[in-house]
Design a protein around this motif. Structure first.
Motif, PDB file in Angstrom:
ATOM      1  N   GLN A  60      29.719  -0.927 -17.985  1.00 12.98           N
ATOM      2  CA  GLN A  60      28.255  -0.888 -17.871  1.00 12.98           C
ATOM      3  C   GLN A  60      27.800   0.556 -17.729  1.00 12.98           C
ATOM      4  O   GLN A  60      28.217   1.263 -16.826  1.00 12.98           O
ATOM      5  CB  GLN A  60      27.795  -1.699 -16.650  1.00 12.98           C
ATOM      6  CG  GLN A  60      26.291  -1.711 -16.482  1.00 12.98           C
ATOM      7  CD  GLN A  60      25.862  -2.434 -15.214  1.00 12.98           C
ATOM      8  OE1 GLN A  60      26.509  -3.371 -14.772  1.00 12.98           O
ATOM      9  NE2 GLN A  60      24.764  -1.979 -14.630  1.00 12.98           N
ATOM     10  N   TYR A  63      21.419   0.591 -15.793  1.00 14.78           N
ATOM     11  CA  TYR A  63      20.706  -0.604 -15.328  1.00 14.78           C
ATOM     12  C   TYR A  63      19.278  -0.191 -15.016  1.00 14.78           C
ATOM     13  O   TYR A  63      19.035   0.675 -14.165  1.00 14.78           O
ATOM     14  CB  TYR A  63      21.371  -1.182 -14.074  1.00 14.78           C
ATOM     15  CG  TYR A  63      20.765  -2.496 -13.631  1.00 14.78           C
ATOM     16  CD1 TYR A  63      21.172  -3.690 -14.212  1.00 14.78           C
ATOM     17  CD2 TYR A  63      19.779  -2.548 -12.655  1.00 14.78           C
ATOM     18  CE1 TYR A  63      20.627  -4.902 -13.832  1.00 14.78           C
ATOM     19  CE2 TYR A  63      19.223  -3.755 -12.267  1.00 14.78           C
ATOM     20  CZ  TYR A  63      19.651  -4.924 -12.849  1.00 14.78           C
ATOM     21  OH  TYR A  63      19.108  -6.127 -12.470  1.00 14.78           O
ATOM     22  N   ASN A  70      18.760  -7.587  -9.411  1.00 15.37           N
ATOM     23  CA  ASN A  70      20.012  -8.219  -9.844  1.00 15.37           C
ATOM     24  C   ASN A  70      19.770  -9.024 -11.118  1.00 15.37           C
ATOM     25  O   ASN A  70      18.743  -9.690 -11.241  1.00 15.37           O
ATOM     26  CB  ASN A  70      20.559  -9.153  -8.768  1.00 15.37           C
ATOM     27  CG  ASN A  70      20.912  -8.407  -7.505  1.00 15.37           C
ATOM     28  OD1 ASN A  70      21.725  -7.497  -7.522  1.00 15.37           O
ATOM     29  ND2 ASN A  70      20.290  -8.793  -6.410  1.00 15.37           N
ATOM     30  N   GLN A 104      28.467 -13.171 -14.072  1.00 16.04           N
ATOM     31  CA  GLN A 104      28.570 -11.976 -13.243  1.00 16.04           C
ATOM     32  C   GLN A 104      27.168 -11.455 -12.970  1.00 16.04           C
ATOM     33  O   GLN A 104      26.266 -11.602 -13.799  1.00 16.04           O
ATOM     34  CB  GLN A 104      29.395 -10.883 -13.934  1.00 16.04           C
ATOM     35  CG  GLN A 104      30.846 -11.232 -14.123  1.00 16.04           C
ATOM     36  CD  GLN A 104      31.584 -11.443 -12.826  1.00 16.04           C
ATOM     37  OE1 GLN A 104      31.333 -10.753 -11.839  1.00 16.04           O
ATOM     38  NE2 GLN A 104      32.477 -12.416 -12.792  1.00 16.04           N
ATOM     39  N   THR A 105      26.999 -10.831 -11.823  1.00 18.40           N
ATOM     40  CA  THR A 105      25.717 -10.255 -11.444  1.00 18.40           C
ATOM     41  C   THR A 105      25.772  -8.746 -11.623  1.00 18.40           C
ATOM     42  O   THR A 105      26.643  -8.077 -11.060  1.00 18.40           O
ATOM     43  CB  THR A 105      25.357 -10.624  -9.992  1.00 18.40           C
ATOM     44  OG1 THR A 105      25.331 -12.047  -9.886  1.00 18.40           O
ATOM     45  CG2 THR A 105      24.012 -10.061  -9.606  1.00 18.40           C
ATOM     46  N   LEU A 106      24.841  -8.214 -12.417  1.00 19.43           N
ATOM     47  CA  LEU A 106      24.748  -6.784 -12.680  1.00 19.43           C
ATOM     48  C   LEU A 106      23.620  -6.188 -11.858  1.00 19.43           C
ATOM     49  O   LEU A 106      22.636  -6.860 -11.551  1.00 19.43           O
ATOM     50  CB  LEU A 106      24.498  -6.541 -14.168  1.00 19.43           C
ATOM     51  CG  LEU A 106      25.429  -7.254 -15.144  1.00 19.43           C
ATOM     52  CD1 LEU A 106      25.012  -6.974 -16.579  1.00 19.43           C
ATOM     53  CD2 LEU A 106      26.860  -6.850 -14.917  1.00 19.43           C
ATOM     54  N   SER A 107      23.757  -4.904 -11.546  1.00 14.31           N
ATOM     55  CA  SER A 107      22.749  -4.197 -10.752  1.00 14.31           C
ATOM     56  C   SER A 107      22.995  -2.698 -10.902  1.00 14.31           C
ATOM     57  O   SER A 107      23.891  -2.280 -11.636  1.00 14.31           O
ATOM     58  CB  SER A 107      22.860  -4.601  -9.277  1.00 14.31           C
ATOM     59  OG  SER A 107      24.088  -4.130  -8.741  1.00 14.31           O
ATOM     60  N   THR A 110      26.610  -1.780 -10.043  1.00 13.71           N
ATOM     61  CA  THR A 110      27.710  -2.003 -10.987  1.00 13.71           C
ATOM     62  C   THR A 110      27.693  -0.993 -12.136  1.00 13.71           C
ATOM     63  O   THR A 110      28.577  -1.023 -12.994  1.00 13.71           O
ATOM     64  CB  THR A 110      27.664  -3.446 -11.562  1.00 13.71           C
ATOM     65  OG1 THR A 110      26.386  -3.674 -12.169  1.00 13.71           O
ATOM     66  CG2 THR A 110      27.918  -4.473 -10.480  1.00 13.71           C
ATOM     67  N   ARG A 111      26.707  -0.111 -12.130  1.00 16.29           N
ATOM     68  CA  ARG A 111      26.626   0.926 -13.166  1.00 16.29           C
ATOM     69  C   ARG A 111      27.869   1.816 -13.095  1.00 16.29           C
ATOM     70  O   ARG A 111      28.327   2.190 -12.019  1.00 16.29           O
ATOM     71  CB  ARG A 111      25.362   1.748 -12.952  1.00 16.29           C
ATOM     72  CG  ARG A 111      25.094   2.765 -14.021  1.00 16.29           C
ATOM     73  CD  ARG A 111      23.780   3.477 -13.803  1.00 16.29           C
ATOM     74  NE  ARG A 111      23.628   3.893 -12.419  1.00 16.29           N
ATOM     75  CZ  ARG A 111      22.482   3.857 -11.755  1.00 16.29           C
ATOM     76  NH1 ARG A 111      21.395   3.411 -12.328  1.00 16.29           N
ATOM     77  NH2 ARG A 111      22.425   4.260 -10.506  1.00 16.29           N
ATOM     78  N   LYS A 113      30.873   0.880 -13.949  1.00 17.20           N
ATOM     79  CA  LYS A 113      32.057   0.069 -13.661  1.00 17.20           C
ATOM     80  C   LYS A 113      32.307  -0.913 -14.800  1.00 17.20           C
ATOM     81  O   LYS A 113      31.434  -1.189 -15.605  1.00 17.20           O
ATOM     82  CB  LYS A 113      31.853  -0.710 -12.357  1.00 17.20           C
ATOM     83  CG  LYS A 113      31.685   0.175 -11.154  1.00 17.20           C
ATOM     84  CD  LYS A 113      31.488  -0.650  -9.898  1.00 17.20           C
ATOM     85  CE  LYS A 113      31.291   0.285  -8.708  1.00 17.20           C
ATOM     86  NZ  LYS A 113      31.037  -0.451  -7.483  1.00 17.20           N
ATOM     87  N   TYR A 114      33.520  -1.441 -14.811  1.00 18.59           N
ATOM     88  CA  TYR A 114      33.838  -2.536 -15.715  1.00 18.59           C
ATOM     89  C   TYR A 114      33.388  -3.849 -15.081  1.00 18.59           C
ATOM     90  O   TYR A 114      33.632  -4.091 -13.902  1.00 18.59           O
ATOM     91  CB  TYR A 114      35.340  -2.611 -15.981  1.00 18.59           C
ATOM     92  CG  TYR A 114      35.782  -1.818 -17.188  1.00 18.59           C
ATOM     93  CD1 TYR A 114      35.549  -2.289 -18.470  1.00 18.59           C
ATOM     94  CD2 TYR A 114      36.459  -0.612 -17.046  1.00 18.59           C
ATOM     95  CE1 TYR A 114      35.959  -1.584 -19.585  1.00 18.59           C
ATOM     96  CE2 TYR A 114      36.877   0.100 -18.153  1.00 18.59           C
ATOM     97  CZ  TYR A 114      36.628  -0.386 -19.417  1.00 18.59           C
ATOM     98  OH  TYR A 114      37.031   0.316 -20.517  1.00 18.59           O
ATOM     99  N   ILE A 115      32.742  -4.698 -15.881  1.00 17.91           N
ATOM    100  CA  ILE A 115      32.300  -6.014 -15.450  1.00 17.91           C
ATOM    101  C   ILE A 115      33.092  -7.028 -16.277  1.00 17.91           C
ATOM    102  O   ILE A 115      33.127  -6.925 -17.508  1.00 17.91           O
ATOM    103  CB  ILE A 115      30.785  -6.224 -15.692  1.00 17.91           C
ATOM    104  CG1 ILE A 115      29.975  -5.045 -15.145  1.00 17.91           C
ATOM    105  CG2 ILE A 115      30.326  -7.552 -15.116  1.00 17.91           C
ATOM    106  CD1 ILE A 115      30.144  -4.788 -13.678  1.00 17.91           C
TER     107      ILE A 115
END
Length: 192
Positions: A60, A63, A70, A104-107, A110-111, A113-115
């Protein structure tokens, strides 16, 4: 593996070959995003292997949001055949099931990082049903868990890395990680 995103604001546009993709919703005119991932030939596994888990990861990049800290993204199995090598648009996107494989929850947290989404069911079926020489593919879609909640004043957009051809990050290619074990030999957890 191939992947491509589509957006509802540009219904006839193909974004095939873009290094970056998007998930969520953009209030500036792209609106809803969906990303599709397609597998044709997967690596051969050793004989007598059993797949324990298969996860697909995207890096990611960013965001952005308006009143939506989220963003939940669901992986859903594609139900219509998507011919290998065929570019898609919003108008020509394949259909997908309502059943969620994983989410999965992005925010902002999580920028960078691998999701990862668990797609074990899909990958197991690919290995069971395909001889790795067919033109039939296995595919899934990444979509906002509840697209009906997205509006211009309540939305979020995450940028992901679909391939490194655009030079975004040198080590952030999408990853399919398959965990498997051999069934050869006698182990305490097998019955015989």
């Amino acid at each position: 593996m191939r992947n491509q995103y589509v957006c509802s604001g540009h219904t006839g546009t193909s974004y095939a070959g873009n290094g970056a993709g998007f998930l969520g919703y953009d209030s500036s005119g792209d609106y809803k995003y969906r990303t599709f991932v397609q597998f044709k030939k997967l690596p051969k596994l050793p004989a007598d292997s059993v797949i324990n888990q298969a996860k697909f990861f995207y890096g990611q990049m960013s965001y952005d949001h308006v009143d939506m800290p989220n963003l939940t993204i669901a992986a859903k199995e594609v139900t219509t055949d998507w011919n290998w090598g065929t570019s898609i648009t919003w108008n020509s996107q394949p259909g997908f099931t309502n059943t969620v494989l994983d989410y999965q929850t992005l925010s902002t947290g999580t920028r960078g990082k691998y999701i990862g989404w668990d797609i074990t069911k899909l990958i197991k079926r690919h290995y069971e049903d395909k001889d790795n020489t067919t033109n039939t593919t296995s595919s899934f879609a990444l979509v906002t868990y509840d697209e009906s909640e997205l509006t211009n004043v309540h939305c979020a957009k995450a940028q992901i890395i679909q391939e490194n051809s655009a030079g975004y990050f040198s080590s952030a290619e999408p990853v399919l990680a398959i965990a498997y074990r051999s069934t050869r030999g006698l182990e305490g957890y097998y019955t015989y």
